[in-house]
Enzyme design. Structure first.
Site, PDB file in Angstrom:
ATOM      1  N   ASN A   4      13.644 -52.290  -1.755  1.00 10.25           N
ATOM      2  CA  ASN A   4      14.040 -51.233  -2.693  1.00 10.25           C
ATOM      3  C   ASN A   4      12.793 -50.839  -3.465  1.00 10.25           C
ATOM      4  OD1 ASN A   4      15.022 -49.701  -4.793  1.00 10.25           O
ATOM      5  ND2 ASN A   4      16.096 -51.394  -5.801  1.00 10.25           N
ATOM      6  N   TRP A   5      12.286 -49.663  -3.135  1.00 16.87           N
ATOM      7  CA  TRP A   5      11.023 -49.243  -3.765  1.00 16.87           C
ATOM      8  C   TRP A   5      11.198 -48.684  -5.171  1.00 16.87           C
ATOM      9  CZ3 TRP A   5       7.740 -46.360   0.528  1.00 16.87           C
ATOM     10  CH2 TRP A   5       7.215 -47.324   1.395  1.00 16.87           C
ATOM     11  N   LYS A   6      12.448 -48.498  -5.602  1.00 19.16           N
ATOM     12  CA  LYS A   6      12.697 -47.938  -6.940  1.00 19.16           C
ATOM     13  C   LYS A   6      11.904 -46.638  -7.103  1.00 19.16           C
ATOM     14  CE  LYS A   6      13.865 -52.537  -8.394  1.00 19.16           C
ATOM     15  NZ  LYS A   6      14.081 -53.477  -9.464  1.00 19.16           N
ATOM     16  N   HIS A  90      23.247 -50.255  -7.870  1.00 18.25           N
ATOM     17  CA  HIS A  90      22.173 -51.132  -8.350  1.00 18.25           C
ATOM     18  C   HIS A  90      22.271 -51.296  -9.867  1.00 18.25           C
ATOM     19  CE1 HIS A  90      18.154 -52.524  -9.409  1.00 18.25           C
ATOM     20  NE2 HIS A  90      18.105 -52.995  -8.172  1.00 18.25           N
ATOM     21  N   GLU A  92      20.208 -51.167 -12.139  1.00 18.65           N
ATOM     22  CA  GLU A  92      19.486 -50.154 -12.933  1.00 18.65           C
ATOM     23  C   GLU A  92      20.300 -48.860 -13.017  1.00 18.65           C
ATOM     24  OE1 GLU A  92      15.798 -50.501 -10.771  1.00 18.65           O
ATOM     25  OE2 GLU A  92      15.562 -52.521 -11.599  1.00 18.65           O
ATOM     26  N   GLU A 162      22.783 -59.545  -7.039  1.00 23.20           N
ATOM     27  CA  GLU A 162      21.534 -59.446  -7.794  1.00 23.20           C
ATOM     28  C   GLU A 162      21.794 -59.805  -9.257  1.00 23.20           C
ATOM     29  OE1 GLU A 162      18.492 -56.774  -5.614  1.00 23.20           O
ATOM     30  OE2 GLU A 162      19.610 -55.554  -7.040  1.00 23.20           O
ATOM     31  N   GLY A 168      13.055 -58.240 -11.412  1.00 25.34           N
ATOM     32  CA  GLY A 168      11.780 -57.815 -11.987  1.00 25.34           C
ATOM     33  C   GLY A 168      11.245 -58.743 -13.060  1.00 25.34           C
ATOM     34  N   SER A 208      13.626 -60.962  -7.847  1.00 24.33           N
ATOM     35  CA  SER A 208      12.356 -61.691  -7.776  1.00 24.33           C
ATOM     36  C   SER A 208      12.182 -62.498  -6.493  1.00 24.33           C
ATOM     37  CB  SER A 208      12.168 -62.581  -9.012  1.00 24.33           C
ATOM     38  OG  SER A 208      12.100 -61.782 -10.185  1.00 24.33           O
ATOM     39  N   GLY A 229      12.653 -55.936  -4.483  1.00 23.43           N
ATOM     40  CA  GLY A 229      12.061 -54.833  -5.231  1.00 23.43           C
ATOM     41  C   GLY A 229      10.541 -54.914  -5.194  1.00 23.43           C
ATOM     42  N   GLY A 230       9.960 -55.472  -6.240  1.00 20.04           N
ATOM     43  CA  GLY A 230       8.505 -55.491  -6.413  1.00 20.04           C
ATOM     44  C   GLY A 230       7.729 -55.949  -5.191  1.00 20.04           C
TER      45      GLY A 230
HETATM   46  P1  PGA Z   1      12.772 -57.421  -7.819  1.00 14.59           P
HETATM   47  O1  PGA Z   1      13.929 -56.300  -7.717  1.00 14.59           O
HETATM   48  O2  PGA Z   1      12.601 -57.998  -6.447  1.00 14.59           O
HETATM   49  O3  PGA Z   1      11.553 -56.655  -8.279  1.00 14.59           O
HETATM   50  O4  PGA Z   1      13.238 -58.425  -8.810  1.00 14.59           O
HETATM   51  C1  PGA Z   1      15.071 -56.516  -6.935  1.00 14.59           C
HETATM   52  C2  PGA Z   1      15.972 -55.315  -6.998  1.00 14.59           C
HETATM   53  O5  PGA Z   1      16.097 -54.719  -8.079  1.00 14.59           O
HETATM   54  O6  PGA Z   1      16.573 -54.913  -5.973  1.00 14.59           O
END
Ligand code: PGA
Length: 246
Positions: A4-6, A90, A92, A162, A168, A208, A229-230
């Site tokens: 997930n590149w956000k 998600h 967010e 999640e 993050g 993470s 994500g990251g």
């Molecule tokens: P993260 O994000 O790996 O940066 O913690 C995961 C996500 O939000 O899907």
């Protein structure tokens, strides 16, 4: 294994990512590989993975198939752009954009209608975990956001657990904590859709996930994959996650 590149990367950065990434995962046939870039990068991403096993997804969709909804993107548009997947609900989106269990269900249905595989996200906040509400939150999110699906629809979704406190933050859930939550979700699935459907549904862990912790997470039978994500932004680190078993 889904990335997930956000809200990161331009189209040219997207092409550069895949130039390096594709050869690193060309031998990875033990899992499906998905990248979900921002909408404006979809064309570059779809072109860059053509002829590879890597698939592309959106990060969100609207539930109507078209109309006067300025700023929204519909499921059929994602499918026509070459997406096979889409992230729904998600944390967010829930936290910053008013997503609720009810809208998660609407988007999930719209994704299925468009022939996309939705990755439906659930997970508790830190204060909910600390006050012992994790299970209740997961049950509520399942009941409100997923249980409205017919059995044949449920068979076509992927779920991502999640925990919001792990996203993050560098604080990964331990493999045991994650597996416990996955068991709660699978238990809900079993109660609603039966044992076979519960055993078959894939539940990804997200929060993470890094090259150095993915192996321990994947060693849990309950954990079927990762939503990253990251660590999905760099070709080498996401490739190391995909190739966790080599
Ligand atoms: P993260 O994000 O790996 O940066 O913690 C995961 C996500 O939000 O899907």
């Amino acid at each position: 294994m889904a990335g997930n590149w956000k809200m990161y990367k331009s189209p040219s950065e997207t092409s550069a990512f895949f130039e390096r990434f594709n050869p690193l995962v060309s031998g990875a046939d033990h899992c499906e590989i998905v990248i979900c870039p921002p909408f404006v990068d979809l064309a570059a991403a779809v072109e860059a993975v053509s002829g590879t096993r890597v698939e592309i997804g959106g990060q969100n969709l609207y539930w109507e198939s078209e109309g006067a909804y300025t700023g929204e993107v519909a499921g059929p548009m994602l499918a026509a752009a070459g997406c096979r997947w889409v992230i729904v609900g998600h944390s967010e989106r829930r936290q910053y954009f008013g997503e609720s269990d009810e809208t998660v269900l609407k988007r999930t249905l719209a994704a299925l209608q468009a022939g996309l595989t939705p990755i439906v996200c659930v997970g508790e906040l830190l204060e909910q975990r600390e006050s012992g509400q994790t299970e209740a939150v997961l049950v509520r999110q399942f009941e409100g956001g997923i249980a409205g699906l017919a059995p044949e629809q449920f068979a076509r979704i992927t779920i991502a657990y999640e925990p919001v406190w792990a996203i993050g933050t560098g604080k990964t859930a331990t493999p045991e904590i994650a597996a416990d939550a996955h068991r709660v979700i699978r238990g809900q699935a079993g109660a609603k859709y039966g044992a076979d459907a519960a055993a078959a549904v894939r539940i990804l862990y997200g929060g993470s996930v890094k090259p150095d912790n993915v192996k321990g997470l994947m060693a849990q039978e309950e954990i079927d994959g990762a939503l990253v994500g990251g660590a999905s932004l760099k070709p080498d680190s996401f490739a190391a996650i995909v190739n966790y078993n080599s």
